[in-house]
Design a protein around this motif. Structure first.
Motif, PDB file in Angstrom:
ATOM      1  N   MET A 205     -35.096  -2.170 -75.701  1.00 29.85           N
ATOM      2  CA  MET A 205     -35.019  -1.243 -76.826  1.00 29.85           C
ATOM      3  C   MET A 205     -35.921  -0.031 -76.648  1.00 29.85           C
ATOM      4  SD  MET A 205     -35.001  -3.906 -80.047  1.00 29.85           S
ATOM      5  CE  MET A 205     -34.601  -2.651 -81.277  1.00 29.85           C
ATOM      6  N   GLY A 206     -36.912  -0.127 -75.767  1.00 28.63           N
ATOM      7  CA  GLY A 206     -37.858   0.976 -75.607  1.00 28.63           C
ATOM      8  C   GLY A 206     -38.948   0.914 -76.655  1.00 28.63           C
ATOM      9  N   ALA A 207     -39.503   2.044 -76.999  1.00 32.08           N
ATOM     10  CA  ALA A 207     -40.642   2.091 -77.908  1.00 32.08           C
ATOM     11  C   ALA A 207     -40.343   1.435 -79.255  1.00 32.08           C
ATOM     12  CB  ALA A 207     -41.096   3.527 -78.109  1.00 32.08           C
ATOM     13  N   GLU A 208     -39.101   1.543 -79.712  1.00 27.18           N
ATOM     14  CA  GLU A 208     -38.745   0.931 -80.998  1.00 27.18           C
ATOM     15  C   GLU A 208     -38.788  -0.596 -80.932  1.00 27.18           C
ATOM     16  OE1 GLU A 208     -34.399   1.081 -82.001  1.00 27.18           O
ATOM     17  OE2 GLU A 208     -34.304   2.279 -80.162  1.00 27.18           O
ATOM     18  N   GLY A 209     -38.791  -1.132 -79.711  1.00 25.10           N
ATOM     19  CA  GLY A 209     -38.831  -2.575 -79.557  1.00 25.10           C
ATOM     20  C   GLY A 209     -40.136  -3.200 -80.011  1.00 25.10           C
ATOM     21  N   ILE A 210     -41.209  -2.408 -80.070  1.00 26.21           N
ATOM     22  CA  ILE A 210     -42.493  -2.956 -80.519  1.00 26.21           C
ATOM     23  C   ILE A 210     -42.396  -3.407 -81.967  1.00 26.21           C
ATOM     24  CG2 ILE A 210     -44.933  -2.468 -80.904  1.00 26.21           C
ATOM     25  CD1 ILE A 210     -44.785  -0.415 -78.636  1.00 26.21           C
ATOM     26  N   ALA A 211     -41.915  -2.522 -82.828  1.00 29.61           N
ATOM     27  CA  ALA A 211     -41.785  -2.866 -84.249  1.00 29.61           C
ATOM     28  C   ALA A 211     -40.766  -3.979 -84.447  1.00 29.61           C
ATOM     29  CB  ALA A 211     -41.390  -1.628 -85.046  1.00 29.61           C
ATOM     30  N   TRP A 212     -39.689  -3.933 -83.668  1.00 24.85           N
ATOM     31  CA  TRP A 212     -38.662  -4.976 -83.792  1.00 24.85           C
ATOM     32  C   TRP A 212     -39.239  -6.344 -83.438  1.00 24.85           C
ATOM     33  CZ3 TRP A 212     -36.631  -8.139 -79.894  1.00 24.85           C
ATOM     34  CH2 TRP A 212     -35.550  -8.944 -80.284  1.00 24.85           C
ATOM     35  N   ALA A 213     -39.949  -6.430 -82.320  1.00 26.76           N
ATOM     36  CA  ALA A 213     -40.535  -7.711 -81.915  1.00 26.76           C
ATOM     37  C   ALA A 213     -41.582  -8.179 -82.917  1.00 26.76           C
ATOM     38  CB  ALA A 213     -41.151  -7.589 -80.523  1.00 26.76           C
ATOM     39  N   SER A 214     -42.376  -7.244 -83.420  1.00 29.49           N
ATOM     40  CA  SER A 214     -43.429  -7.595 -84.381  1.00 29.49           C
ATOM     41  C   SER A 214     -42.858  -8.158 -85.677  1.00 29.49           C
ATOM     42  CB  SER A 214     -44.275  -6.357 -84.694  1.00 29.49           C
ATOM     43  OG  SER A 214     -44.872  -5.833 -83.526  1.00 29.49           O
ATOM     44  N   SER A 215     -41.617  -7.782 -85.985  1.00 33.45           N
ATOM     45  CA  SER A 215     -41.004  -8.240 -87.230  1.00 33.45           C
ATOM     46  C   SER A 215     -40.363  -9.616 -87.111  1.00 33.45           C
ATOM     47  CB  SER A 215     -39.936  -7.229 -87.684  1.00 33.45           C
ATOM     48  OG  SER A 215     -38.791  -7.287 -86.840  1.00 33.45           O
ATOM     49  N   ARG A 216     -40.255 -10.125 -85.897  1.00 34.73           N
ATOM     50  CA  ARG A 216     -39.609 -11.417 -85.724  1.00 34.73           C
ATOM     51  C   ARG A 216     -40.556 -12.550 -86.121  1.00 34.73           C
ATOM     52  NH1 ARG A 216     -34.851 -11.557 -83.421  1.00 34.73           N
ATOM     53  NH2 ARG A 216     -35.069 -13.679 -82.623  1.00 34.73           N
ATOM     54  N   PRO A 217     -40.086 -13.493 -86.920  1.00 34.03           N
ATOM     55  CA  PRO A 217     -40.945 -14.573 -87.397  1.00 34.03           C
ATOM     56  C   PRO A 217     -41.597 -15.345 -86.254  1.00 34.03           C
ATOM     57  CG  PRO A 217     -38.865 -14.559 -88.588  1.00 34.03           C
ATOM     58  CD  PRO A 217     -38.712 -13.596 -87.452  1.00 34.03           C
ATOM     59  N   GLY A 218     -42.908 -15.541 -86.352  1.00 32.48           N
ATOM     60  CA  GLY A 218     -43.627 -16.346 -85.373  1.00 32.48           C
ATOM     61  C   GLY A 218     -43.989 -15.625 -84.097  1.00 32.48           C
ATOM     62  N   CYS A 219     -43.691 -14.327 -83.990  1.00 33.48           N
ATOM     63  CA  CYS A 219     -43.985 -13.580 -82.760  1.00 33.48           C
ATOM     64  C   CYS A 219     -45.212 -12.686 -82.949  1.00 33.48           C
ATOM     65  CB  CYS A 219     -42.801 -12.705 -82.355  1.00 33.48           C
ATOM     66  SG  CYS A 219     -41.398 -13.621 -81.695  1.00 33.48           S
ATOM     67  N   GLU A 220     -46.130 -12.764 -81.996  1.00 29.55           N
ATOM     68  CA  GLU A 220     -47.254 -11.830 -81.921  1.00 29.55           C
ATOM     69  C   GLU A 220     -47.058 -10.965 -80.682  1.00 29.55           C
ATOM     70  OE1 GLU A 220     -49.283 -11.511 -84.314  1.00 29.55           O
ATOM     71  OE2 GLU A 220     -48.882 -13.360 -85.425  1.00 29.55           O
ATOM     72  N   VAL A 221     -47.517  -9.715 -80.754  1.00 25.81           N
ATOM     73  CA  VAL A 221     -47.144  -8.720 -79.751  1.00 25.81           C
ATOM     74  C   VAL A 221     -48.364  -7.988 -79.206  1.00 25.81           C
ATOM     75  CG1 VAL A 221     -45.790  -6.615 -79.343  1.00 25.81           C
ATOM     76  CG2 VAL A 221     -44.923  -8.380 -80.910  1.00 25.81           C
ATOM     77  N   PHE A 222     -48.349  -7.772 -77.891  1.00 24.06           N
ATOM     78  CA  PHE A 222     -49.266  -6.838 -77.237  1.00 24.06           C
ATOM     79  C   PHE A 222     -48.410  -5.930 -76.374  1.00 24.06           C
ATOM     80  CE2 PHE A 222     -51.727  -5.485 -73.534  1.00 24.06           C
ATOM     81  CZ  PHE A 222     -52.815  -4.881 -74.159  1.00 24.06           C
ATOM     82  N   ALA A 223     -48.475  -4.624 -76.585  1.00 22.66           N
ATOM     83  CA  ALA A 223     -47.606  -3.700 -75.864  1.00 22.66           C
ATOM     84  C   ALA A 223     -48.359  -2.463 -75.431  1.00 22.66           C
ATOM     85  CB  ALA A 223     -46.418  -3.299 -76.750  1.00 22.66           C
ATOM     86  N   VAL A 224     -47.900  -1.895 -74.315  1.00 26.50           N
ATOM     87  CA  VAL A 224     -48.385  -0.606 -73.830  1.00 26.50           C
ATOM     88  C   VAL A 224     -47.161   0.280 -73.664  1.00 26.50           C
ATOM     89  CG1 VAL A 224     -49.665   0.632 -72.054  1.00 26.50           C
ATOM     90  CG2 VAL A 224     -50.256  -1.754 -72.586  1.00 26.50           C
ATOM     91  N   ASP A 225     -47.120   1.395 -74.424  1.00 28.12           N
ATOM     92  CA  ASP A 225     -45.940   2.243 -74.326  1.00 28.12           C
ATOM     93  C   ASP A 225     -46.072   3.249 -73.187  1.00 28.12           C
ATOM     94  OD1 ASP A 225     -47.465   4.425 -75.222  1.00 28.12           O
ATOM     95  OD2 ASP A 225     -46.664   4.358 -77.264  1.00 28.12           O
ATOM     96  N   ALA A 226     -45.036   4.045 -72.990  1.00 30.93           N
ATOM     97  CA  ALA A 226     -45.007   4.970 -71.861  1.00 30.93           C
ATOM     98  C   ALA A 226     -46.093   6.032 -71.951  1.00 30.93           C
ATOM     99  CB  ALA A 226     -43.632   5.629 -71.765  1.00 30.93           C
ATOM    100  N   GLY A 227     -46.591   6.272 -73.154  1.00 26.87           N
ATOM    101  CA  GLY A 227     -47.702   7.206 -73.334  1.00 26.87           C
ATOM    102  C   GLY A 227     -49.057   6.539 -73.217  1.00 26.87           C
ATOM    103  N   ARG A 228     -49.045   5.260 -72.794  1.00 26.11           N
ATOM    104  CA  ARG A 228     -50.245   4.446 -72.594  1.00 26.11           C
ATOM    105  C   ARG A 228     -50.976   4.145 -73.907  1.00 26.11           C
ATOM    106  NH1 ARG A 228     -48.768   7.298 -68.609  1.00 26.11           N
ATOM    107  NH2 ARG A 228     -48.798   6.494 -66.475  1.00 26.11           N
ATOM    108  N   ARG A 229     -50.234   4.157 -74.979  1.00 24.38           N
ATOM    109  CA  ARG A 229     -50.779   3.731 -76.272  1.00 24.38           C
ATOM    110  C   ARG A 229     -50.673   2.213 -76.360  1.00 24.38           C
ATOM    111  NH1 ARG A 229     -48.590   3.198 -81.845  1.00 24.38           N
ATOM    112  NH2 ARG A 229     -46.560   3.278 -80.811  1.00 24.38           N
ATOM    113  N   VAL A 230     -51.762   1.571 -76.759  1.00 24.54           N
ATOM    114  CA  VAL A 230     -51.804   0.121 -76.871  1.00 24.54           C
ATOM    115  C   VAL A 230     -51.558  -0.297 -78.319  1.00 24.54           C
ATOM    116  CG1 VAL A 230     -53.266  -1.933 -76.638  1.00 24.54           C
ATOM    117  CG2 VAL A 230     -53.369  -0.120 -74.909  1.00 24.54           C
ATOM    118  N   VAL A 231     -50.655  -1.248 -78.495  1.00 25.13           N
ATOM    119  CA  VAL A 231     -50.347  -1.770 -79.827  1.00 25.13           C
ATOM    120  C   VAL A 231     -50.455  -3.286 -79.769  1.00 25.13           C
ATOM    121  CG1 VAL A 231     -48.618  -1.955 -81.648  1.00 25.13           C
ATOM    122  CG2 VAL A 231     -48.748   0.129 -80.266  1.00 25.13           C
TER     123      VAL A 231
END
Length: 244
Positions: A205-231
């Motif tokens: 999904m690209g950058a929008e995939g961070i919010a999508w994954a974070s919204s899934r029940p029971g999922c915790e997320v660590f992501a680095v986007d193409a701009g090197r922003r850490v979420v």
């Protein structure tokens, strides 16, 4: 007990810390993974997946296991608006993104059913563990000799999708082109079926995939986007934050 085999195209390592290790259960884990490779690999012309793709068998003739995998694939395709798709135009059927996590989770369940309480099963960097705490390092997306996070897992799974091992191998099903927007995304979930499939789908999904994954029940997320922003989500079980 430690054992390593090359299965499904990547190293699979199993560590069991129980005092008494049932050898038959360990053998069953690797036998199961080898059988999965034979049955579901799109790179084997005699596999069930290849036979289905060529039309030699119909959807009403596939095994219950393959039917279940294809159902999971469809669920993720629908949930991502088509970004995750195992039937891309011009390419053969390739359910590997779901098969890997699903099969390794099933292997972990074989161990639990045999009474194994404390183990860590690592399949090409994706991990399912029980009886922890276990510490799982998350590789830096651009520096192979560094970690950017160490997670602590008691009972659960960790999976990462990134560019560093196979390059731009994940395609956005909406465009048919390599996915952009993320350097890496790591998912922590109760099962590797969920963690691995969610990581791949979110990466597609690209950058929008961070919010999508974070919204899934029971999922915790660590992501680095193409701009090197850490979420990272608040519930991420961090043991050590090595590099921001």
């Amino acid at each position: 007990m430690r054992r390593v085999e090359h299965v499904m195209g990547f190293p699979v390592s199993l560590r069991v810390d129980d005092e008494h290790v049932p050898g038959a259960a360990v053998d069953a884990v690797f036998a199961w993974l080898r059988a999965v490779d034979e049955r579901f690999s799109p790179f084997r012309p005699d596999s069930e997946v290849s036979r289905l793709d060529r039309g030699e068998i119909g959807l009403d003739e596939v095994s219950a296991d393959l039917a279940g995998v294809l159902d999971l694939c469809e669920q993720y395709r629908a949930a991502t608006g088509g970004a995750f798709d195992v039937r891309l135009p011009g390419r053969g059927l390739d359910p590997c993104a779901v098969v890997k996590g699903w099969s390794v989770q099933r292997a972990a369940e074989l161990l639990k059913a045999a009474g194994v309480e404390r183990f860590c099963l690592n399949a090409g960097g994706d991990v399912v563990a029980a009886g922890g705490p276990w510490r799982v390092g998350v590789r830096h997306p651009e520096q192979a000799d560094k970690l950017c996070m160490v997670l602590e897992i008691t009972d659960g799974a960790v999976a990462t999708s990134a560019l560093y091992e196979r390059g731009a191998h994940i395609l956005d099903g909406r465009t048919g082109r390599p996915a952009t927007g993320l350097l890496s995304i790591t998912i922590v979930a109760d099962s590797l079926t969920e963690a691995d499939s969610t990581a791949t789908a979110a990466f597609a999904m690209g950058a929008e995939g961070i919010a999508w994954a974070s919204s899934r029940p029971g999922c915790e997320v660590f992501a680095v986007d193409a701009g090197r922003r850490v979420v990272r989500t608040r519930g991420l079980p961090v043991a050590v934050a090595v590099t921001a």
